[in-house]
Design a protein around this motif. Structure first.
Motif, PDB file in Angstrom:
ATOM      1  N   THR A   1       0.820  -1.214   0.000  1.00  0.00           N
ATOM      2  CA  THR A   1       0.000   0.000   0.000  1.00  0.00           C
ATOM      3  C   THR A   1       0.856   1.266   0.000  1.00  0.00           C
ATOM      4  N   HIS A   2       2.122   1.141   0.407  1.00  0.00           N
ATOM      5  CA  HIS A   2       3.038   2.280   0.452  1.00  0.00           C
ATOM      6  C   HIS A   2       4.381   1.890  -0.166  1.00  0.00           C
ATOM      7  N   PRO A   3       4.528   2.015  -1.488  1.00  0.00           N
ATOM      8  CA  PRO A   3       5.833   1.698  -2.086  1.00  0.00           C
ATOM      9  C   PRO A   3       6.930   2.533  -1.422  1.00  0.00           C
ATOM     10  N   LEU A   4       8.083   1.921  -1.232  1.00  0.00           N
ATOM     11  CA  LEU A   4       9.182   2.591  -0.539  1.00  0.00           C
ATOM     12  C   LEU A   4      10.420   2.653  -1.406  1.00  0.00           C
ATOM     13  N   LYS A   5      11.197   3.685  -1.199  1.00  0.00           N
ATOM     14  CA  LYS A   5      12.557   3.800  -1.731  1.00  0.00           C
ATOM     15  C   LYS A   5      13.401   4.157  -0.514  1.00  0.00           C
ATOM     16  N   LEU A   6      14.069   3.146   0.060  1.00  0.00           N
ATOM     17  CA  LEU A   6      14.823   3.329   1.300  1.00  0.00           C
ATOM     18  C   LEU A   6      16.297   3.567   1.010  1.00  0.00           C
ATOM     19  N   SER A   7      16.807   4.665   1.536  1.00  0.00           N
ATOM     20  CA  SER A   7      18.234   4.964   1.407  1.00  0.00           C
ATOM     21  C   SER A   7      18.989   4.288   2.544  1.00  0.00           C
ATOM     22  N   ALA A   8      20.294   4.327   2.462  1.00  0.00           N
ATOM     23  CA  ALA A   8      21.120   3.783   3.542  1.00  0.00           C
ATOM     24  C   ALA A   8      20.825   4.522   4.842  1.00  0.00           C
ATOM     25  N   ALA A   9      20.589   5.826   4.774  1.00  0.00           N
ATOM     26  CA  ALA A   9      20.260   6.602   5.971  1.00  0.00           C
ATOM     27  C   ALA A   9      18.916   6.168   6.553  1.00  0.00           C
ATOM     28  N   ASP A  10      17.923   5.898   5.699  1.00  0.00           N
ATOM     29  CA  ASP A  10      16.619   5.423   6.171  1.00  0.00           C
ATOM     30  C   ASP A  10      16.777   4.104   6.922  1.00  0.00           C
ATOM     31  N   ILE A  11      17.523   3.190   6.338  1.00  0.00           N
ATOM     32  CA  ILE A  11      17.710   1.874   6.945  1.00  0.00           C
ATOM     33  C   ILE A  11      18.519   1.986   8.224  1.00  0.00           C
ATOM     34  N   SER A  12      19.501   2.847   8.227  1.00  0.00           N
ATOM     35  CA  SER A  12      20.325   3.050   9.423  1.00  0.00           C
ATOM     36  C   SER A  12      19.495   3.576  10.595  1.00  0.00           C
ATOM     37  N   ALA A  13      18.455   4.347  10.305  1.00  0.00           N
ATOM     38  CA  ALA A  13      17.613   4.935  11.352  1.00  0.00           C
ATOM     39  C   ALA A  13      16.561   3.964  11.892  1.00  0.00           C
ATOM     40  N   MET A  14      16.373   2.825  11.234  1.00  0.00           N
ATOM     41  CA  MET A  14      15.352   1.870  11.667  1.00  0.00           C
ATOM     42  C   MET A  14      15.853   1.016  12.834  1.00  0.00           C
ATOM     43  N   LYS A  15      14.893   0.413  13.551  1.00  0.00           N
ATOM     44  CA  LYS A  15      15.206  -0.476  14.673  1.00  0.00           C
ATOM     45  C   LYS A  15      16.039  -1.659  14.175  1.00  0.00           C
ATOM     46  N   LYS A  16      17.165  -1.916  14.832  1.00  0.00           N
ATOM     47  CA  LYS A  16      18.071  -2.986  14.427  1.00  0.00           C
ATOM     48  C   LYS A  16      17.986  -4.163  15.395  1.00  0.00           C
ATOM     49  N   VAL A  17      18.283  -5.329  14.865  1.00  0.00           N
ATOM     50  CA  VAL A  17      18.437  -6.541  15.663  1.00  0.00           C
ATOM     51  C   VAL A  17      19.756  -7.180  15.253  1.00  0.00           C
ATOM     52  N   GLU A  18      20.226  -8.087  16.098  1.00  0.00           N
ATOM     53  CA  GLU A  18      21.444  -8.813  15.776  1.00  0.00           C
ATOM     54  C   GLU A  18      21.142 -10.299  15.764  1.00  0.00           C
ATOM     55  N   VAL A  19      21.676 -10.981  14.763  1.00  0.00           N
ATOM     56  CA  VAL A  19      21.556 -12.436  14.685  1.00  0.00           C
ATOM     57  C   VAL A  19      22.957 -13.014  14.515  1.00  0.00           C
ATOM     58  N   VAL A  20      23.123 -14.219  15.023  1.00  0.00           N
ATOM     59  CA  VAL A  20      24.368 -14.950  14.824  1.00  0.00           C
ATOM     60  C   VAL A  20      24.051 -16.069  13.844  1.00  0.00           C
ATOM     61  N   ALA A  21      24.809 -16.131  12.764  1.00  0.00           N
ATOM     62  CA  ALA A  21      24.571 -17.138  11.738  1.00  0.00           C
ATOM     63  C   ALA A  21      25.894 -17.529  11.110  1.00  0.00           C
ATOM     64  N   ALA A  22      25.961 -18.779  10.668  1.00  0.00           N
ATOM     65  CA  ALA A  22      27.179 -19.297  10.049  1.00  0.00           C
ATOM     66  C   ALA A  22      27.147 -19.053   8.544  1.00  0.00           C
ATOM     67  N   ASP A  23      28.291 -18.627   8.003  1.00  0.00           N
ATOM     68  CA  ASP A  23      28.402 -18.426   6.556  1.00  0.00           C
ATOM     69  C   ASP A  23      28.609 -19.771   5.864  1.00  0.00           C
ATOM     70  N   ARG A  24      28.840 -19.752   4.568  1.00  0.00           N
ATOM     71  CA  ARG A  24      28.951 -21.012   3.819  1.00  0.00           C
ATOM     72  C   ARG A  24      30.170 -21.838   4.216  1.00  0.00           C
ATOM     73  N   ASP A  25      31.134 -21.207   4.881  1.00  0.00           N
ATOM     74  CA  ASP A  25      32.305 -21.933   5.367  1.00  0.00           C
ATOM     75  C   ASP A  25      32.110 -22.443   6.792  1.00  0.00           C
ATOM     76  N   GLY A  26      30.917 -22.205   7.353  1.00  0.00           N
ATOM     77  CA  GLY A  26      30.613 -22.664   8.700  1.00  0.00           C
ATOM     78  C   GLY A  26      31.082 -21.727   9.798  1.00  0.00           C
ATOM     79  N   LYS A  27      31.633 -20.578   9.444  1.00  0.00           N
ATOM     80  CA  LYS A  27      32.125 -19.614  10.434  1.00  0.00           C
ATOM     81  C   LYS A  27      30.972 -18.727  10.903  1.00  0.00           C
ATOM     82  N   ALA A  28      30.798 -18.645  12.227  1.00  0.00           N
ATOM     83  CA  ALA A  28      29.724 -17.826  12.801  1.00  0.00           C
ATOM     84  C   ALA A  28      30.098 -16.346  12.762  1.00  0.00           C
TER      85      ALA A  28
END
Length: 160
Positions: free
Chosen positions: A31-58
């Motif tokens: 209902t509201h198309p968005l064009k988000l800049s890096a500044a817009d995304i930087s200002a949003m609520k952040k979370v942190e996740v721990v995940a392993a990459d394709r080499d298995g390194k977290a």
């Protein structure tokens, strides 16, 4: 074509991809198309996740839950995600044309326990060149094939 021409062409292509990736469009069944800049995304609520990459390194990834971005765009989520709306999906595209698909229920916190994020940091630092500035991180998947980097567009559609 000389080496100088090839180098110029490659540099121009890389710069073009970097410019495209500096903002993200959210479009389609919204209902509201968005064009988000890096500044817009930087200002949003952040979370942190721990995940392993394709080499298995977290790694510790920091970013915005995709669910939050979709809510801001007015996507059908939560109690309205039922019936025909269950056939909606999110298509995520990168600057190089790579595409990945997510069903809306797997992005919705009322359906799923994991949080899929649009990351802008890894281990406290901006994403490395060629992987950012934005990357989808999907904790818990055995293969990170949907960990699309250089995200440029998120499109919500009906499966038909």
């Amino acid at each position: 074509m000389t080496c100088k021409h090839v180098a110029f062409f490659v540099t121009a292509m890389l710069l073009s991809a970097m410019v495209r990736a500096q903002s993200i469009s959210v479009e389609g069944e919204v209902t509201h198309p968005l064009k988000l800049s890096a500044a817009d995304i930087s200002a949003m609520k952040k979370v942190e996740v721990v995940a392993a990459d394709r080499d298995g390194k977290a790694h510790h990834y920091s970013g915005v839950p995709v669910y939050e971005i979709l809510q801001q765009a007015g996507v059908t989520l939560g109690p309205q995600l039922r019936g025909e709306n269950m056939s909606k999906y999110l298509l995520v595209k990168s600057g190089d044309g790579y595409e990945v698909l997510f069903s809306l229920p797997e992005l919705d916190s009322t359906f799923a326990n994991r949080v899929i994020i649009l990351a802008d940091k890894m281990d406290g630092n901006p994403l490395p060149a060629g992987k950012g500035p934005f990357r989808i991180v999907v904790p818990g998947e055995k293969k990170p094939a949907r960990w699309i980097w250089e995200v440029t567009t998120m499109t919500v559609r009906f499966a038909k």
